[in-house]
Design a protein around this motif. Sequence first.
Motif, PDB file in Angstrom:
ATOM      1  N   SER A   1      -3.146   2.542   6.643  1.00 52.97           N
ATOM      2  CA  SER A   1      -3.148   1.675   7.830  1.00 52.97           C
ATOM      3  C   SER A   1      -4.575   1.327   8.243  1.00 52.97           C
ATOM      4  O   SER A   1      -4.833   0.215   8.717  1.00 52.97           O
ATOM      5  CB  SER A   1      -2.403   2.356   8.983  1.00 52.97           C
ATOM      6  N   SER A   2      -5.508   2.258   8.021  1.00 52.73           N
ATOM      7  CA  SER A   2      -6.917   1.956   8.314  1.00 52.73           C
ATOM      8  C   SER A   2      -7.393   0.827   7.407  1.00 52.73           C
ATOM      9  O   SER A   2      -8.128  -0.070   7.831  1.00 52.73           O
ATOM     10  CB  SER A   2      -7.796   3.187   8.084  1.00 52.73           C
ATOM     11  N   LEU A   3      -6.959   0.860   6.151  1.00 53.35           N
ATOM     12  CA  LEU A   3      -7.309  -0.196   5.204  1.00 53.35           C
ATOM     13  C   LEU A   3      -6.701  -1.522   5.662  1.00 53.35           C
ATOM     14  O   LEU A   3      -7.353  -2.570   5.621  1.00 53.35           O
ATOM     15  CB  LEU A   3      -6.805   0.187   3.801  1.00 53.35           C
TER      16      LEU A   3
ATOM     17  N   ALA B   1      -1.162   1.291  13.665  1.00 57.57           N
ATOM     18  CA  ALA B   1      -1.493   2.603  14.239  1.00 57.57           C
ATOM     19  C   ALA B   1      -2.041   3.525  13.153  1.00 57.57           C
ATOM     20  O   ALA B   1      -1.540   3.557  12.034  1.00 57.57           O
ATOM     21  CB  ALA B   1      -0.250   3.217  14.856  1.00 57.57           C
ATOM     22  N   THR B   2      -3.100   4.246  13.483  1.00 57.13           N
ATOM     23  CA  THR B   2      -3.655   5.225  12.547  1.00 57.13           C
ATOM     24  C   THR B   2      -3.676   6.571  13.249  1.00 57.13           C
ATOM     25  O   THR B   2      -3.650   6.633  14.478  1.00 57.13           O
ATOM     26  CB  THR B   2      -5.096   4.857  12.122  1.00 57.13           C
TER      27      THR B   2
ATOM     28  N   ASP C   1       2.253  -2.452   4.613  1.00 54.94           N
ATOM     29  CA  ASP C   1       1.842  -1.068   4.900  1.00 54.94           C
ATOM     30  C   ASP C   1       3.124  -0.230   4.916  1.00 54.94           C
ATOM     31  O   ASP C   1       4.141  -0.686   5.437  1.00 54.94           O
ATOM     32  CB  ASP C   1       1.146  -1.015   6.275  1.00 54.94           C
ATOM     33  N   THR C   2       3.077   0.948   4.327  1.00 56.77           N
ATOM     34  CA  THR C   2       4.285   1.775   4.248  1.00 56.77           C
ATOM     35  C   THR C   2       4.018   3.168   4.832  1.00 56.77           C
ATOM     36  O   THR C   2       2.866   3.604   4.907  1.00 56.77           O
ATOM     37  CB  THR C   2       4.748   1.952   2.774  1.00 56.77           C
ATOM     38  N   PRO C   3       5.066   3.886   5.213  1.00 62.44           N
ATOM     39  CA  PRO C   3       4.874   5.270   5.662  1.00 62.44           C
ATOM     40  C   PRO C   3       4.420   6.148   4.491  1.00 62.44           C
ATOM     41  O   PRO C   3       4.841   5.921   3.358  1.00 62.44           O
ATOM     42  CB  PRO C   3       6.283   5.685   6.120  1.00 62.44           C
TER      43      PRO C   3
ATOM     44  N   LEU D   1       0.861  -1.190   0.000  1.00 66.40           N
ATOM     45  CA  LEU D   1       0.000   0.000   0.000  1.00 66.40           C
ATOM     46  C   LEU D   1       0.894   1.235   0.000  1.00 66.40           C
ATOM     47  O   LEU D   1       1.770   1.363   0.862  1.00 66.40           O
ATOM     48  CB  LEU D   1      -0.870   0.038   1.271  1.00 66.40           C
ATOM     49  N   VAL D   2       0.673   2.127  -0.953  1.00 65.90           N
ATOM     50  CA  VAL D   2       1.491   3.342  -1.024  1.00 65.90           C
ATOM     51  C   VAL D   2       0.592   4.567  -1.193  1.00 65.90           C
ATOM     52  O   VAL D   2      -0.536   4.456  -1.665  1.00 65.90           O
ATOM     53  CB  VAL D   2       2.500   3.281  -2.207  1.00 65.90           C
TER      54      VAL D   2
END
Length: 316
Positions: free
Chosen positions: A201-203, A214-215, A245-247, A192-193
Motif C-alpha cells: 500500500s505504501s508503494l 491505508a498503511t 492493491d491486495t491484502p 501487487l501481492v
Amino acid sequence: MEAEDWEEEEKVRSAPRGASKTGAAKGRIQATREGQITAIGPRGCEVVPTGGNPLACKPKSGLAVGDRVMFDETGTIRRVLPRETTLSRPDPMNPRLERVIAANVDVVVMVAAIRAPVLRPGLIDRYLIAIEKGGSEALLCITKIDKMESVEELGQVEPYRRLGIRVFPVSMKTGEGVEELRGALAGKLAVLVGHSGVGKSSLMNRLKPDANAATGEISRLYQKGQHTTTASTMYTMRDGIRVIDTPGVREFGLWDLTAAEVERHFHDFDAFRPECQFADCSHTHEPVCGVRKALGRGVIAQARYECYLRLREEVS
Ligand SMILES: Nc1nc2c(ncn2[C@@H]2O[C@H](COP(=O)(O)OP(=O)(O)OP(=O)(O)O)[C@@H](O)[C@H]2O)c(=O)[nH]1
Ligand SMILES: [Mg+2]
Ligand SMILES: [Zn+2]
C-alpha cells in the motif's frame, strides 16, 4: 447512465421459461451492462461500467478484482466474462475451492521487503508458478532498500534475475526505484501481492499520491505486518496504469498442480534436464541427473532446489 448501454439480448436470457419475448419484456426483465470489478471487500464490491462511474454491487462468490462482468440494474452480477489471465490459489479455509486473487491482469508484481519482514524466497517461488500458470507476466519489487546495510543483501534475488525476471529494488522512504517500476507498468493492469507489511500500500501511495491507501506499522515484537489492507482495490493512475492493491497473505498454496507440473515450472532446470538419464527424472535420487550435477556446481541455486523439493512433496 445511458439507457442504450443496457444489452437487449440479456432480456430473453433471463425471461421465465415459456414466456414470450413480449411477455418477458414486462416487469421482470433484467437487462445487463458490461463493467469491470474494481474493488472487493468483506462487505461488498464495486463495478465500473464501460465508460461510466463506479457503482456498488452485491457481493458474489468466486468474483475477483479485474473481472469483466455483466451486471443488472439491481446491482446483481449476472455473468462473469471469460478471463484472459488469473492469479489463483486454493482457498485457505477450503483447499478444494479455487480463489482467484486477480483476473485479467497483465502483470503480477511480487512485493517483498529486503528486511522487516524477512525476505522469504519460498513465497516468490510459489507465486512464479501461479503466475505462469495463470498467463500473466511476473515482476519482482524489493522494498525497504533504505534498510539495507550492504547491497550484497540483494544477492538473494540473483536466481530470479537469472530466470529473466525483472527486479525493481525500491524505497518508499526515499522514492528510489519507483519511477523505474512505473516505467515497466505503463499501459498495463497490474496487481501487487505479497506478505503483510512488505509495503504494497505504501508503494501504491508512491505510484498514486492521492490513492490514500491505508498503511500500518509492522509489529515490533514479531517484525511482521498487521494485515492493514482488508479489501482488494484497483487504482487508476497516469501513463495508462491501473494497479490493484491486495491484502497481505499468510501463506500461498498452489492450485491444481501435479509434481510433474511443478518440475516443469522450474525453468532454472531447463538447460540441465537433457543431461538426466530418464525423461521423467525427479532430480531426487536418480544416479545420472543433470539438475543435481548443476546444483553441485552451484549453477542452480540451493534455495530454489530446496523449494522444488518442498513443493513436490506438498502436491504429491
Ligand atoms: N523504511 C521503509 N519502510 C517502508 C517501506 N515501504 C513500506 N514501509 C513501511 O512498512 C510498513 C508496512 O507498509 P504497508 O504499505 O502498510 O504494507 P502492506 O504490504 O500494504 O501490508 P498489508 O496491507 O498488511 O498487506 C509501514 O510502516 C510503511 O511505512 C520502505 O521502502 N522503506
Ligand atoms: Mg496494504
Ligand atoms: Zn534429473
